[in-house]
Design an enzyme around this catalytic site. Sequence first.
Site, PDB file in Angstrom:
ATOM      1  N   CYS A  47      -1.919   9.069   2.182  1.00  0.00           N
ATOM      2  CA  CYS A  47      -2.167   8.116   1.395  1.00  0.00           C
ATOM      3  C   CYS A  47      -3.104   8.805   0.224  1.00  0.00           C
ATOM      4  O   CYS A  47      -2.946   8.978  -0.982  1.00  0.00           O
ATOM      5  CB  CYS A  47      -2.164   6.794   1.421  1.00  0.00           C
ATOM      6  SG  CYS A  47      -2.504   6.037   2.119  1.00  0.00           S
TER       7      CYS A  47
ATOM      8  N   GLU B  87       1.091  -1.307  -0.057  1.00  0.00           N
ATOM      9  CA  GLU B  87      -0.747  -0.122  -0.126  1.00  0.00           C
ATOM     10  C   GLU B  87       1.170   1.684   0.088  1.00  0.00           C
ATOM     11  O   GLU B  87       1.813   1.655   0.987  1.00  0.00           O
ATOM     12  CB  GLU B  87      -0.115  -0.167   1.566  1.00  0.00           C
ATOM     13  CG  GLU B  87      -1.752  -1.519   1.353  1.00  0.00           C
ATOM     14  CD  GLU B  87      -2.891  -1.063   1.073  1.00  0.00           C
ATOM     15  OE1 GLU B  87      -3.607  -0.162   0.674  1.00  0.00           O
ATOM     16  OE2 GLU B  87      -4.268  -1.924   1.454  1.00  0.00           O
TER      17      GLU B  87
HETATM   18  P1  NAD Z   1       8.159   4.717   4.778  1.00  0.00           P
HETATM   19  O1  NAD Z   1       9.081   4.014   3.510  1.00  0.00           O
HETATM   20  O2  NAD Z   1       9.229   6.093   4.712  1.00  0.00           O
HETATM   21  O3  NAD Z   1       8.868   3.950   5.442  1.00  0.00           O
HETATM   22  C1  NAD Z   1       7.392   2.571   5.714  1.00  0.00           C
HETATM   23  C2  NAD Z   1       7.669   1.306   6.804  1.00  0.00           C
HETATM   24  O4  NAD Z   1       8.993   0.355   6.407  1.00  0.00           O
HETATM   25  C3  NAD Z   1       8.352   1.646   8.140  1.00  0.00           C
HETATM   26  O5  NAD Z   1       8.239   0.758   8.989  1.00  0.00           O
HETATM   27  C4  NAD Z   1      10.219   1.604   7.492  1.00  0.00           C
HETATM   28  O6  NAD Z   1      11.184   1.187   9.093  1.00  0.00           O
HETATM   29  C5  NAD Z   1       9.969   0.735   7.419  1.00  0.00           C
HETATM   30  N1  NAD Z   1      10.909   0.630   5.345  1.00  0.00           N
HETATM   31  C6  NAD Z   1      11.271   1.156   4.789  1.00  0.00           C
HETATM   32  N2  NAD Z   1      12.209   0.957   4.319  1.00  0.00           N
HETATM   33  C7  NAD Z   1      12.353  -0.221   4.270  1.00  0.00           C
HETATM   34  C8  NAD Z   1      13.521  -1.638   4.220  1.00  0.00           C
HETATM   35  N3  NAD Z   1      13.684  -1.283   2.964  1.00  0.00           N
HETATM   36  N4  NAD Z   1      13.116  -2.812   4.029  1.00  0.00           N
HETATM   37  C9  NAD Z   1      12.054  -3.177   5.266  1.00  0.00           C
HETATM   38  N5  NAD Z   1      11.684  -1.991   5.900  1.00  0.00           N
HETATM   39  C10 NAD Z   1      11.153  -0.801   5.282  1.00  0.00           C
HETATM   40  O7  NAD Z   1       7.011   5.245   4.578  1.00  0.00           O
HETATM   41  P2  NAD Z   1       6.517   6.305   5.667  1.00  0.00           P
HETATM   42  O8  NAD Z   1       7.415   7.162   5.207  1.00  0.00           O
HETATM   43  O9  NAD Z   1       6.750   5.597   7.042  1.00  0.00           O
HETATM   44  O10 NAD Z   1       5.048   6.185   5.027  1.00  0.00           O
HETATM   45  C11 NAD Z   1       4.569   7.296   4.503  1.00  0.00           C
HETATM   46  C12 NAD Z   1       3.882   6.832   3.251  1.00  0.00           C
HETATM   47  O11 NAD Z   1       2.992   5.598   3.103  1.00  0.00           O
HETATM   48  C13 NAD Z   1       3.360   7.692   1.535  1.00  0.00           C
HETATM   49  O12 NAD Z   1       4.291   7.869   0.994  1.00  0.00           O
HETATM   50  C14 NAD Z   1       1.853   7.586   2.120  1.00  0.00           C
HETATM   51  O13 NAD Z   1       1.770   7.335   1.030  1.00  0.00           O
HETATM   52  C15 NAD Z   1       1.986   6.044   2.150  1.00  0.00           C
HETATM   53  N6  NAD Z   1       1.450   5.303   2.555  1.00  0.00           N
HETATM   54  C16 NAD Z   1      -0.002   5.012   2.064  1.00  0.00           C
HETATM   55  C17 NAD Z   1      -0.957   4.200   2.138  1.00  0.00           C
HETATM   56  C18 NAD Z   1      -1.492   3.158   1.524  1.00  0.00           C
HETATM   57  O14 NAD Z   1      -3.124   2.510   2.733  1.00  0.00           O
HETATM   58  N7  NAD Z   1      -1.575   3.391   0.668  1.00  0.00           N
HETATM   59  C19 NAD Z   1      -1.264   3.892   3.996  1.00  0.00           C
HETATM   60  C20 NAD Z   1      -0.578   5.166   4.686  1.00  0.00           C
HETATM   61  C21 NAD Z   1       0.723   5.529   4.056  1.00  0.00           C
END
Ligand code: NAD
Length: 511
Positions: free
Chosen positions: A272, A238
């Site tokens: 999002c 997502e």
């Molecule tokens: P992010 O990708 O930086 O981190 C999300 C999670 O993934 C965190 O727990 C992080 O520690 C982990 N993570 C990051 N890189 C990783 C890797 N290489 N391996 C394993 N784990 C990893 O995202 P964020 O800044 O926390 O969230 C914001 C984003 O989330 C925005 O783009 C938003 O649109 C999206 N979002 C989407 C939805 C949806 O339902 N589509 C809902 C909420 C947020």
Amino acid sequence: MSRLDPHALVLIDPRSGEEVGSLPCTPVEAVPDLVRAAREAGVAWRQRPLEERIGVVRGLGNAILARGAELVAMLGAELGKPAGEAWTSEIVTMGELFDHWLAVIEDELEAIPLELNPLNYPGKQIRVEPEALGVIGLIMPWNYPVHLPMRTIVPALLAGNAVVFKPSEHAPRCGALLAEVFAAALPANLVVTVQGGPAQGAAVIDAGVDKVIFTGSGAGGRAVAARAAQHLIPCALELGSKDAALVLHDAKMPRAVEGIVWGAFHNAGQDCASVERVLVDQRIAERFVADVVKAAQALRVGEDVGPLVNEAALNKVHAQVQEAVARGAVLHCGGAPTGTGYFYPATVLTNVPLDCALWREETFGPVLPIAVFTSEEEAVTMANDSPYGLCVSVWSKDVARAEALALRVRCGVSFVNNCCFSGPMGGAAWGGRGESGYGATGSRWGLAGLVHPRTVVIDRSGGAKEIWWFPYTPALSQMASGLVEMGRSGGSRLAGVKNTLGGLLGRWKKT
Ligand code: NAD
């Protein structure tokens, strides 16, 4: 929010930018044992009858709701969320989420029997039943740190899974509060919590969970999908978006204005499904822009529009605005950081070049670019001119026309005269297309991603052998061709019956 050090999460209040403490990370080396413990807890959990699992999950829901005020206070302290927003988007929706799954789960997990032709398959029964996958690895973002994990945890537990939950490194205290509730309301280790950043997320995948549910950025999603692929672990992603709102010439005012202003600026635009682009019919554009600007200027920084999550987010949002303005966009309000910490005021722009980052990339901040269209055809084309596809909203008094347009936009959720709000609902599917990810949360399609469809075949015919077993004789071919002829529309029934019976006879005689 927090800053990630190798062994600790340094906690920073986004309202002031000041450090307020730290929280230890889960050592990466400890993750395999935690996943093992969750797996064992899951085995015992699955053996309990569904009614018992339902009772435990109901208790979990009540335990979370009982701590609603505490969670709201933590969402304020950790992310600067205004209390009204925290209550409505994370706690009220939580009650509805539990109510939905507790009401439908028995039906959703029921086995589906297959209707078999008794002539072809005498004495045989087949059913398909959903079976828990095992351990779900849940890697979560910070923007709705209470509700988002529960969207998966509730159906995952009811279906018989254990969960390894990795909260975002920017919302570890909300994660820790949830972990406290899990410890009190659930069997030990059924949901284990791993605190930290990408290294801990990677360790969860490497420890051999059975599925990864990832919500976060496109970059994170790509890395997680690639890592899961190395282990042949399925994943659902997502990701972000750049959702458009289409305002038709007959849109009802002030509803369209108020709705879009909420859609763009709630959670400081860090949703999002935020409205990230508006396309408005040129016939009403002038008045619409004026009304949006007036409504945006009325929003109070801190009370209505909370801070951005951290300095990097603030810089990214401001850089997008600056680039657009430098390239000729007209700034109507906002446009620069304000106050202490990471606040950015509600910002509205027009004339944004359509190749600017502000128009094409996810902004994830309280910034709304507005463009005009001259035909509905053009509006759909512009809405679809994006690699993302999570939601669209169309605003018009003509609901049928608006719905038809909304369905032409490539995305996962279409709104007419509303926006954004259905994500937390247990009964509604949530999931994007293109760079917004794949897989679904919510609804039976979300549940389908948390189970494996097990087919069970029972044979009570008791004969020495099946007609299709060895040896392969000409009579077998004759019988089979007869069956096909009988079943085929336009086939000769007489020839079909003759060949089926002749073949059967030959089969008995072993020719
Ligand atoms: P992010 O990708 O930086 O981190 C999300 C999670 O993934 C965190 O727990 C992080 O520690 C982990 N993570 C990051 N890189 C990783 C890797 N290489 N391996 C394993 N784990 C990893 O995202 P964020 O800044 O926390 O969230 C914001 C984003 O989330 C925005 O783009 C938003 O649109 C999206 N979002 C989407 C939805 C949806 O339902 N589509 C809902 C909420 C947020």
